[in-house]
Motif scaffolding. Sequence first.
Motif, PDB file in Angstrom:
ATOM      1  N   UNK A 120       9.338  -6.033   6.344  1.00  0.00           N
ATOM      2  CA  UNK A 120       9.430  -4.769   6.566  1.00  0.00           C
ATOM      3  C   UNK A 120       9.301  -3.644   5.663  1.00  0.00           C
ATOM      4  N   UNK A 121       9.621  -4.080   4.244  1.00  0.00           N
ATOM      5  CA  UNK A 121       9.582  -3.321   2.899  1.00  0.00           C
ATOM      6  C   UNK A 121       8.024  -3.415   2.532  1.00  0.00           C
ATOM      7  N   UNK A 122       7.629  -4.477   2.655  1.00  0.00           N
ATOM      8  CA  UNK A 122       6.196  -4.648   1.869  1.00  0.00           C
ATOM      9  C   UNK A 122       5.062  -4.077   2.887  1.00  0.00           C
ATOM     10  N   UNK A 123       5.559  -4.195   4.119  1.00  0.00           N
ATOM     11  CA  UNK A 123       4.434  -3.684   5.382  1.00  0.00           C
ATOM     12  C   UNK A 123       4.375  -2.184   5.194  1.00  0.00           C
ATOM     13  N   UNK A 124       5.538  -1.548   5.041  1.00  0.00           N
ATOM     14  CA  UNK A 124       5.512  -0.169   5.185  1.00  0.00           C
ATOM     15  C   UNK A 124       4.945   0.343   3.824  1.00  0.00           C
ATOM     16  N   UNK A 132      -3.324   1.200   4.590  1.00  0.00           N
ATOM     17  CA  UNK A 132      -3.846   0.343   5.431  1.00  0.00           C
ATOM     18  C   UNK A 132      -3.535   0.700   6.862  1.00  0.00           C
ATOM     19  N   UNK A 133      -4.216   0.370   7.647  1.00  0.00           N
ATOM     20  CA  UNK A 133      -4.003   0.872   9.253  1.00  0.00           C
ATOM     21  C   UNK A 133      -3.374  -0.304  10.057  1.00  0.00           C
ATOM     22  N   UNK A 134      -3.548  -1.489   9.512  1.00  0.00           N
ATOM     23  CA  UNK A 134      -3.014  -2.505  10.326  1.00  0.00           C
ATOM     24  C   UNK A 134      -2.522  -3.690   9.236  1.00  0.00           C
ATOM     25  N   UNK A 135      -1.474  -4.381   9.402  1.00  0.00           N
ATOM     26  CA  UNK A 135      -1.161  -5.464   8.730  1.00  0.00           C
ATOM     27  C   UNK A 135      -0.650  -6.546   9.756  1.00  0.00           C
ATOM     28  N   UNK A 136      -1.032  -7.590   9.323  1.00  0.00           N
ATOM     29  CA  UNK A 136      -0.989  -8.689  10.673  1.00  0.00           C
ATOM     30  C   UNK A 136      -0.406 -10.221   9.847  1.00  0.00           C
ATOM     31  N   UNK A 179       1.479  -4.971  13.036  1.00  0.00           N
ATOM     32  CA  UNK A 179       2.003  -3.738  12.626  1.00  0.00           C
ATOM     33  C   UNK A 179       1.342  -2.601  12.365  1.00  0.00           C
ATOM     34  N   UNK A 180       1.474  -1.697  13.185  1.00  0.00           N
ATOM     35  CA  UNK A 180       0.538  -0.358  13.026  1.00  0.00           C
ATOM     36  C   UNK A 180       1.332   0.582  12.529  1.00  0.00           C
ATOM     37  N   UNK A 181       0.625   1.705  11.705  1.00  0.00           N
ATOM     38  CA  UNK A 181       1.706   2.763  11.263  1.00  0.00           C
ATOM     39  C   UNK A 181       2.553   3.532  12.286  1.00  0.00           C
ATOM     40  N   UNK A 182       1.916   3.776  13.669  1.00  0.00           N
ATOM     41  CA  UNK A 182       2.660   4.215  14.608  1.00  0.00           C
ATOM     42  C   UNK A 182       3.377   3.350  15.585  1.00  0.00           C
TER      43      UNK A 182
END
Length: 187
Positions: A120-124, A132-136, A179-182
């Motif tokens: 969660x921390x790295x993705x955010x 970035x607008x998408x992490x997968x 995971x997307x920003x929104x």
Amino acid sequence: MPRIPAPTEPLSDGRVTLRLSAERDIPEILIAYQDDPGLHLRLGEDQPPSGAELGRREEGAATERAAGAQLTLTILEPGSDVCRGQINVDEVDWDNQRAQLAIWLVPQVRRRGLGSAALALASQWLLDVCELERVQLITAPDNEPMIRTAHAAGYEHEGVLRGYVKLRGRRADAAILSLLPSGGAGD
């Protein structure tokens, strides 16, 4: 091409700390592969890396990060600088503003929430700072611990990609989570 910035200081949320990978992590990484003989298979590697291979990766890490191609973050428990796992960010596609992550933890710290907190921390950070607008994540459909970890970090299960990867000479399915920003579809 955008570059991936180095965090000015380690990322932390009080439960987990992330810092750039370093050569000093290599002994702990080698021990992790010994303690978990299937780790290399889950990470899509034919065999565990040698110390020399890990050293070569580390030598090129700053160049790869500056080129916007990849990043490796080391997972730490608060108050410690001992590598407890890593998050690898690669397959960065700046045109589509997305990247793929992989995470592993040493067996001794699994099932304690460290993985989901680190993810969660790295993705955010990737969504906010790197824009970035998408992490997968892509994993085996039966890798329930990874799927639970991703869900706990806010990732959504999108489905199964049939015959997506070739492992040990055979086609294999892969589950994809994102995971997307929104948290929802793009605008």
